[in-house]
Design a protein around this motif. Structure first.
Motif, PDB file in Angstrom:
ATOM      1  N   ARG A   9       5.510 -18.496   6.458  1.00  0.00           N
ATOM      2  CA  ARG A   9       5.249 -19.274   7.668  1.00  0.00           C
ATOM      3  C   ARG A   9       3.908 -19.988   7.528  1.00  0.00           C
ATOM      4  N   SER A  10       3.826 -21.178   8.051  1.00  0.00           N
ATOM      5  CA  SER A  10       2.612 -21.977   7.898  1.00  0.00           C
ATOM      6  C   SER A  10       1.898 -22.132   9.233  1.00  0.00           C
ATOM      7  N   GLY A  11       0.578 -22.326   9.140  1.00  0.00           N
ATOM      8  CA  GLY A  11      -0.216 -22.536  10.335  1.00  0.00           C
ATOM      9  C   GLY A  11      -0.332 -21.318  11.219  1.00  0.00           C
ATOM     10  N   ILE A  12      -0.378 -20.135  10.618  1.00  0.00           N
ATOM     11  CA  ILE A  12      -0.479 -18.907  11.418  1.00  0.00           C
ATOM     12  C   ILE A  12      -1.581 -17.995  10.887  1.00  0.00           C
ATOM     13  N   ARG A  13      -2.100 -17.153  11.772  1.00  0.00           N
ATOM     14  CA  ARG A  13      -2.925 -16.018  11.395  1.00  0.00           C
ATOM     15  C   ARG A  13      -2.112 -14.760  11.665  1.00  0.00           C
ATOM     16  N   TYR A  14      -2.115 -13.838  10.712  1.00  0.00           N
ATOM     17  CA  TYR A  14      -1.352 -12.605  10.888  1.00  0.00           C
ATOM     18  C   TYR A  14      -2.304 -11.421  10.798  1.00  0.00           C
ATOM     19  N   GLY A  15      -2.169 -10.492  11.758  1.00  0.00           N
ATOM     20  CA  GLY A  15      -3.011  -9.307  11.751  1.00  0.00           C
ATOM     21  C   GLY A  15      -4.421  -9.621  12.203  1.00  0.00           C
ATOM     22  N   ALA A  16      -5.213  -8.573  12.322  1.00  0.00           N
ATOM     23  CA  ALA A  16      -6.587  -8.756  12.780  1.00  0.00           C
ATOM     24  C   ALA A  16      -7.442  -7.573  12.365  1.00  0.00           C
ATOM     25  N   THR A  17      -8.735  -7.842  12.254  1.00  0.00           N
ATOM     26  CA  THR A  17      -9.731  -6.784  12.104  1.00  0.00           C
ATOM     27  C   THR A  17     -10.346  -6.512  13.482  1.00  0.00           C
TER      28      THR A  17
ATOM     29  N   PRO B 281     -11.303 -28.518  -4.928  1.00  0.00           N
ATOM     30  CA  PRO B 281     -10.186 -28.292  -5.861  1.00  0.00           C
ATOM     31  C   PRO B 281      -8.992 -27.573  -5.234  1.00  0.00           C
ATOM     32  N   ILE B 282      -9.240 -26.563  -4.387  1.00  0.00           N
ATOM     33  CA  ILE B 282      -8.134 -25.838  -3.764  1.00  0.00           C
ATOM     34  C   ILE B 282      -7.363 -26.749  -2.825  1.00  0.00           C
ATOM     35  N   ALA B 283      -8.090 -27.514  -2.008  1.00  0.00           N
ATOM     36  CA  ALA B 283      -7.423 -28.448  -1.104  1.00  0.00           C
ATOM     37  C   ALA B 283      -6.649 -29.496  -1.901  1.00  0.00           C
ATOM     38  N   GLY B 284      -7.239 -29.945  -3.015  1.00  0.00           N
ATOM     39  CA  GLY B 284      -6.539 -30.904  -3.862  1.00  0.00           C
ATOM     40  C   GLY B 284      -5.251 -30.343  -4.426  1.00  0.00           C
ATOM     41  N   LEU B 285      -5.289 -29.081  -4.834  1.00  0.00           N
ATOM     42  CA  LEU B 285      -4.082 -28.431  -5.354  1.00  0.00           C
ATOM     43  C   LEU B 285      -3.007 -28.362  -4.286  1.00  0.00           C
ATOM     44  N   LEU B 286      -3.370 -27.928  -3.087  1.00  0.00           N
ATOM     45  CA  LEU B 286      -2.392 -27.821  -2.003  1.00  0.00           C
ATOM     46  C   LEU B 286      -1.778 -29.181  -1.677  1.00  0.00           C
ATOM     47  N   ARG B 287      -2.607 -30.208  -1.592  1.00  0.00           N
ATOM     48  CA  ARG B 287      -2.103 -31.545  -1.262  1.00  0.00           C
ATOM     49  C   ARG B 287      -1.220 -32.093  -2.386  1.00  0.00           C
ATOM     50  N   ASP B 288      -1.626 -31.843  -3.621  1.00  0.00           N
ATOM     51  CA  ASP B 288      -0.865 -32.347  -4.766  1.00  0.00           C
ATOM     52  C   ASP B 288       0.497 -31.668  -4.860  1.00  0.00           C
ATOM     53  N   LEU B 289       0.511 -30.350  -4.716  1.00  0.00           N
ATOM     54  CA  LEU B 289       1.785 -29.622  -4.737  1.00  0.00           C
ATOM     55  C   LEU B 289       2.712 -30.117  -3.630  1.00  0.00           C
ATOM     56  N   LYS B 290       2.135 -30.335  -2.454  1.00  0.00           N
ATOM     57  CA  LYS B 290       2.942 -30.781  -1.320  1.00  0.00           C
ATOM     58  C   LYS B 290       3.492 -32.177  -1.560  1.00  0.00           C
ATOM     59  N   ALA B 291       2.668 -33.086  -2.083  1.00  0.00           N
ATOM     60  CA  ALA B 291       3.097 -34.459  -2.332  1.00  0.00           C
ATOM     61  C   ALA B 291       4.198 -34.528  -3.383  1.00  0.00           C
ATOM     62  N   ARG B 292       4.188 -33.608  -4.322  1.00  0.00           N
ATOM     63  CA  ARG B 292       5.176 -33.593  -5.403  1.00  0.00           C
ATOM     64  C   ARG B 292       6.414 -32.770  -5.056  1.00  0.00           C
ATOM     65  N   GLY B 293       6.454 -32.217  -3.856  1.00  0.00           N
ATOM     66  CA  GLY B 293       7.593 -31.400  -3.457  1.00  0.00           C
ATOM     67  C   GLY B 293       7.610 -30.032  -4.085  1.00  0.00           C
ATOM     68  N   LEU B 294       6.471 -29.596  -4.657  1.00  0.00           N
ATOM     69  CA  LEU B 294       6.399 -28.303  -5.340  1.00  0.00           C
ATOM     70  C   LEU B 294       5.952 -27.169  -4.443  1.00  0.00           C
ATOM     71  N   LEU B 295       5.278 -27.496  -3.331  1.00  0.00           N
ATOM     72  CA  LEU B 295       4.730 -26.430  -2.493  1.00  0.00           C
ATOM     73  C   LEU B 295       5.829 -25.602  -1.836  1.00  0.00           C
ATOM     74  N   LYS B 296       6.970 -26.212  -1.574  1.00  0.00           N
ATOM     75  CA  LYS B 296       8.036 -25.492  -0.883  1.00  0.00           C
ATOM     76  C   LYS B 296       8.561 -24.306  -1.692  1.00  0.00           C
ATOM     77  N   ASP B 297       8.497 -24.388  -3.039  1.00  0.00           N
ATOM     78  CA  ASP B 297       8.957 -23.247  -3.831  1.00  0.00           C
ATOM     79  C   ASP B 297       7.881 -22.703  -4.772  1.00  0.00           C
TER      80      ASP B 297
ATOM     81  N   CYS C 107      -6.210 -28.365   5.570  1.00  0.00           N
ATOM     82  CA  CYS C 107      -4.865 -27.942   5.134  1.00  0.00           C
ATOM     83  C   CYS C 107      -4.414 -26.700   5.898  1.00  0.00           C
ATOM     84  N   VAL C 108      -5.123 -26.345   6.970  1.00  0.00           N
ATOM     85  CA  VAL C 108      -4.893 -25.060   7.616  1.00  0.00           C
ATOM     86  C   VAL C 108      -3.474 -24.928   8.155  1.00  0.00           C
ATOM     87  N   ASP C 109      -2.843 -26.038   8.506  1.00  0.00           N
ATOM     88  CA  ASP C 109      -1.474 -25.960   9.022  1.00  0.00           C
ATOM     89  C   ASP C 109      -0.460 -25.581   7.941  1.00  0.00           C
TER      90      ASP C 109
END
Length: 462
Positions: free
Chosen positions: A398-406, A342-358, A117-119
């Motif tokens: 924004r999706s599919g990005i890394r921000y900042g660095a150590t 479970p986390i990946a399932g949540l992300l996929r489920d929210l996205k499939a239901r159109g809930l992830l956008k908000d 789901c990294v993207d």
């Protein structure tokens, strides 16, 4: 002319008034909450996936090739002046990293499902805080303060925006830890009591026991309860007319009404039996190793789609947690196995239901870990608030990005540093709230979630 009763009531020294003032004394006068956001929101709600104990950034989402090459060698620069405990030489990650998705972001083999789901993720590798102890750091990430009792993030958000569902609390915390701040991590503090988090179970219980206590009354019908409540509310209203405006009394009246209405909607929201077997499998509920956290994540989705404004899900394995001062390999492996699917399932489920956008999903702990070793067998890491990783998904980031660095070993946040106050300011901004304007006057000054700091991280906003 006043009667004796009117005189006592209106002079605010009547016994009833004194008793009510005592009951409400813990809450200061509350300002009227906002009825609309400050600007157009990108997110309507938040799901916070809290990994209690502090996951190691260099073993999960912050790949450090130089750390791998310099295992057992001394750290080539100074350690922080304030440390939780002494540490030794560098410790390479025991896990391999692999690039995933179109973004090509490297993720540890600990999270093979989330990696796919990294993207959808916005990974902040440059988080930093101020406290190396669990108690202070937990309070900091939840309330913005590690030294004083302050309203939690969920309380500020519901204070600013209210709820979308009058039959459910605006802020729910599922299986929260009772350690390291405990109830203060979901308290409304000096905000009206109606904005406190409603806990379902706690970290020492299985999530199938996460329920609202006393939600059903087998001794009294709903009609009779309604009559009793109407009588109580009538007395409250009469008292308010006599004494004048009282925001705390209004909050108590609202809480009574909410408790009554929750009897019909809360049991339905918690009933996972009406979900398909495919959904149960998606969240890992059919696997004993992932069932507990999977149920929490599925409950979070059900609350989110019912209009609950802020839902927190806590992973706090009472035996292991994410706090591996020793047994890093065993502990992080077990923890990641419990939450990855479970986390990946949540992300996929929210996205499939159109809930992830908000819906803004936030993942992380109270701090990270050191790249230097601790414990026996070169197999542990200490607390590290100087640089760590959290990620967000959905909700206008924004999706599919890394921000900042150590730095090259993962000790200090060095590039595009994001303080916890900045994270809070950005979350509020995504919800349409200006962190500088969302204030509450208490004890002679205005307070806010970000205290006197914080900036919106515009670069991560879509």
């Amino acid at each position: 002319m006043f009667s004796r009763r009117q005189l006592l009531q209106r002079s605010a020294i009547g016994f009833g008034s004194l008793a009510l003032d005592s009951l409400l004394a813990e809450h200061s006068p509350a300002a009227t909450r906002m009825s609309s956001p400050h600007h157009a929101p990108k997110a309507k709600r938040v799901i916070f996936l809290f990994m209690k104990g502090g996951p190691s950034q260099m073993d999960t989402f912050d790949y450090k090739p130089q750390l791998q090459k310099n295992d057992h060698k001394p750290l080539p620069f100074e350690k922080p002046r304030v440390q939780f405990a002494p540490t030794g030489d560098l410790l390479a990650s025991p896990w391999k990293f692999k690039q995933y998705g179109e973004s090509g972001i490297a993720v540890s083999e600990l999270f093979p499902n989330v990696a796919r789901c990294v993207d959808d993720l916005c990974i902040i590798n440059s988080m930093h805080g101020s406290n190396p102890a669990h108690g202070g750091a937990c309070l900091k990430i939840h309330t913005g303060s590690d030294t004083f009792v302050r309203p939690s993030m969920g309380s500020w958000i519901t204070y600013g925006l209210g709820t979308e569902n009058e039959n459910l609390p605006g802020f729910i915390t599922i299986c929260p830890t009772l350690a390291h701040g405990g109830t203060k991590n979901w308290s409304s503090a000096f905000l009206p009591a109606s904005h406190s988090g409603t806990p379902l179970g706690n970290a020492s219980q299985s999530s199938d026991q996460a329920r609202v206590k006393f939600i059903q009354n087998s001794n009294m019908s709903g009609d009779l309860q309604r009559m009793q409540l109407d009588m109580t509310q009538s007395l409250n209203a009469n008292f308010r007319e006599t004494t004048g405006p009282n925001a705390q009394l209004d909050a108590r009246i609202k809480s009574f009404e909410l408790a009554f209405r929750m009897q019909t909607e809360m049991p339905t929201a918690l009933d996972l039996a009406d979900e398909t077997q495919a959904t149960h499998s998606l969240y890992g509920i059919d696997d004993p190793g992932t069932a507990d956290f999977g149920r929490q994540c599925l409950m979070a989705r059900r609350f989110a789609e019912r209009g609950v404004r802020f839902v927190q899900v806590t992973h706090s394995n009472t035996e292991v947690q994410w706090d591996q001062h020793g047994n890093l390999r065993k502990g992080h492996l077990q923890n990641a196995k419990e939450v990855d699917k479970p986390i990946a399932g949540l992300l996929r489920d929210l996205k499939a239901r159109g809930l992830l956008k908000d819906t803004l999903v936030l993942w992380g702990g109270e701090f990270g870990r050191t790249p230097t070793c601790q414990g026996k067998g070169h197999d542990g890491r200490d607390h590290n608030p100087e640089g760590f990783t959290m990620w967000l998904a959905g909700g206008g980031v924004r999706s599919g990005i890394r921000y900042g660095a150590t730095d090259e070993f993962g000790y200090y946040a060095t590039e595009n540093r994001v303080h916890i106050h900045d994270l809070h300011a950005t979350i509020l901004h995504l919800l349409g709230l200006d962190h500088l304007q969302l204030t509450h006057r208490h004890a002679g000054r205005n307070f806010r979630l970000t205290d006197v700091a914080g900036r919106v991280v515009d670069d991560i906003i879509a």
